[in-house]
Write an enzyme that holds these catalytic residues in place. Structure first.
Site, PDB file in Angstrom:
ATOM      1  N   ARG A 128      -1.064   1.055  74.664  1.00 28.93           N
ATOM      2  CA  ARG A 128      -2.486   1.385  74.426  1.00 28.93           C
ATOM      3  C   ARG A 128      -2.599   2.314  73.225  1.00 28.93           C
ATOM      4  NH1 ARG A 128      -3.685   3.586  80.316  1.00 28.93           N
ATOM      5  NH2 ARG A 128      -1.921   2.471  81.184  1.00 28.93           N
ATOM      6  N   HIS A 182      -4.926   9.653  86.223  1.00 30.23           N
ATOM      7  CA  HIS A 182      -3.651  10.341  86.532  1.00 30.23           C
ATOM      8  C   HIS A 182      -3.903  11.665  87.255  1.00 30.23           C
ATOM      9  CE1 HIS A 182      -1.805   8.354  82.673  1.00 30.23           C
ATOM     10  NE2 HIS A 182      -1.632   7.575  83.727  1.00 30.23           N
ATOM     11  N   ASN A 207      -0.280   1.538  96.940  1.00 31.97           N
ATOM     12  CA  ASN A 207      -0.886   1.436  95.619  1.00 31.97           C
ATOM     13  C   ASN A 207      -1.034  -0.060  95.340  1.00 31.97           C
ATOM     14  OD1 ASN A 207      -1.600   1.511  92.960  1.00 31.97           O
ATOM     15  ND2 ASN A 207       0.129   2.762  92.289  1.00 31.97           N
ATOM     16  N   GLU A 229       3.245  11.745  92.820  1.00 35.09           N
ATOM     17  CA  GLU A 229       1.869  11.389  93.174  1.00 35.09           C
ATOM     18  C   GLU A 229       1.771  10.939  94.631  1.00 35.09           C
ATOM     19  OE1 GLU A 229       2.443   9.216  89.544  1.00 35.09           O
ATOM     20  OE2 GLU A 229       0.274   9.182  89.272  1.00 35.09           O
ATOM     21  N   ARG A 277      -4.053   4.788  97.054  1.00 37.82           N
ATOM     22  CA  ARG A 277      -4.410   5.212  95.700  1.00 37.82           C
ATOM     23  C   ARG A 277      -5.577   4.347  95.231  1.00 37.82           C
ATOM     24  NH1 ARG A 277      -1.028   4.690  90.077  1.00 37.82           N
ATOM     25  NH2 ARG A 277      -2.506   5.908  88.870  1.00 37.82           N
TER      26      ARG A 277
END
Ligand code: ADP
Length: 398
Positions: free
Chosen positions: A239, A178, A9, A383, A89
């Site tokens: 956020r 996601h 990643n 993941e 990813r």
């Protein structure tokens, strides 16, 4: 024979890496190269619960870091020899990628073409792919996209009610992110329900620093809260999630913000941090709230309220619900957020099992509702396992 995949990643200044056993999903080795490009760059990893540092020069770049990762792997021949692929990813696959894909020059070009929609992520993902291909030239490399799971959303869900040619000319629409996490927990929930995923109507809530919720009907994603960028929807760590779309121009025209300042405000200074004026960290806010801090309480109340609103909306969308799933750092660990959410949803057929809710933390997965409730699960996401499985699958497809 063991089959292991190196999962990467790559961010703009960091590379997270893990060697995943495809059969079990276990991370046999995992680590992080961080602060790349500046003097404090370093590489840390854990193997068999032993923490260690890799050799990395100051101001190392992505290529240096990947070479250092190769050096680390040389120390573990039993892992190195069983590597069958590298899984990357990639944050944004646009509309081009509806599933994972073996990486070739054409794929890299397509990732590059999407870069303007994810300027913080895709260029770094691509740089990581180039460096990893140089470092592991004999392994197949597969790209796994955060957006791919949501490519099943219908047009009426993914379009904004804007002039249509903004979509056709510029790709302005909702993409969702996601995806690997929602995919993983949806399949785990189907397994726990003893049902085929294609017969499951689910609502999955990934609550970490970034938060998103997905409506899954008959096993396919039909809506999700993150949109064109990972800013829309739920209240997140820093956020804002949903706001009135006129606010950015108000901030610019009336309050003198620059466009960059607005972007930073909405992405880095809002959410739990902005409201609490304390922290973006849910656990810290729970502690502060317990001491009587009202800003911490307000931030957590807003977080739960927005989540409840989305669950209500998605209940209307998915039809008869098979299960609600919590995942991500907050979803997996915060008994408080889960119980507050379900209390507010009690009139819609949800009831928490208090004891099970307290027990379900730190990587444990299972039911947290009573028998008469809609089933509610807390499920530890993985993941990396999704990326490893796809890397193997798409390697074998050639
Ligand atoms: P990321 O999105 O960066 O992968 P994580 O999924 O690790 O983030 O989630 C981080 C969030 O999980 C933080 O807000 C953290 O406070 C929260 N969290 C982790 N453990 C707990 C806990 N025991 N109780 C409440 N919140 C927790």
């Amino acid at each position: 024979m063991n089959q292991y995949v190196l999962v990467l990643n790559c961010g703009s200044s960091s590379i997270k890496f893990a060697i995943i056993d495809v059969a079990s999903g276990d991370a046999l080795l995992q680590g992080l190269a961080e602060n790349l490009g500046n003097q404090s760059s370093q590489l840390r990893y854990t193997h068999a619960q032993q923490k260690a540092q890799g050799a990395l020069s100051a101001a190392a770049n992505h290529q240096d870091a990947l070479n250092a990762i190769v050096d680390v792997l040389q120390q573990f021949p039993e892992l190195n020899q069983a590597l069958v692929a590298v899984g990357h990813r990639v944050v944004h696959g646009g509309e081009t990628f509806t599933h994972s894909t073996l990486i070739n020059a054409e794929v890299k070009q397509a990732i590059q073409k999407t870069a303007h929609m994810a300027p913080l992520h895709n260029p770094a993902n691509l740089a990581g792919i180039e460096s990893a291909q140089a470092a592991f030239p004999n392994l197949p490399h597969v790209a796994v996209f955060d957006t791919a799971f949501f490519q099943t959303m219908p047009k009426h869900a993914y379009l904004y009610a804007l002039p249509y040619d903004l979509y056709t000319k510029h790709g302005i629409r909702r993409y969702g992110f996601h995806g690997s996490s929602h995919y993983f927990v949806a399949h785990q929930a189907a397994h726990l329900l003893h049902k085929d995923i294609h017969q499951c109507n689910l609502i999955t809530a990934h609550l970490g620093n970034g938060c998103s919720i997905a409506a899954i009907k008959a096993g396919r994603a039909v809506d999700t809260s993150l949109g064109f960028t990972p800013l829309e929807g739920l209240v997140m760590g820093t956020r804002c999630g949903d706001i009135d779309p006129s606010l950015p121009s108000f901030l610019i025209d009336q309050l003198g913000y620059t466009s960059q300042q607005v972007t930073d405000l909405l992405n880095k200074q809002s959410g739990l941090l902005g409201i609490s004026e304390l922290s973006n960290d849910c656990r810290a806010l729970e502690e502060e709230q317990a001491k009587g801090n009202r800003h911490a309480k307000l931030a957590l109340d807003m977080f739960v309220y927005r989540l409840v609103k989305y669950i209500g909306a998605y209940l209307a969308v998915v039809g008869p619900l098979d299960a609600l799933v919590f995942t991500g750092g907050i979803g997996e660990n915060s008994a408080y957020i889960r119980s507050q959410t379900l209390i507010q949803l009690s009139h819609l057929g949800f009831e928490i099992d208090k004891l099970r809710n307290q027990q379900m933390r730190f990587g444990r997965s299972g039911l947290i509702s009573v028998a008469t409730s809609h089933p509610v699960y807390a499920i530890a996401t993985n993941e990396e396992w999704v990326i490893a499985q796809d890397a193997l699958q798409y390697t074998n497809k050639t």
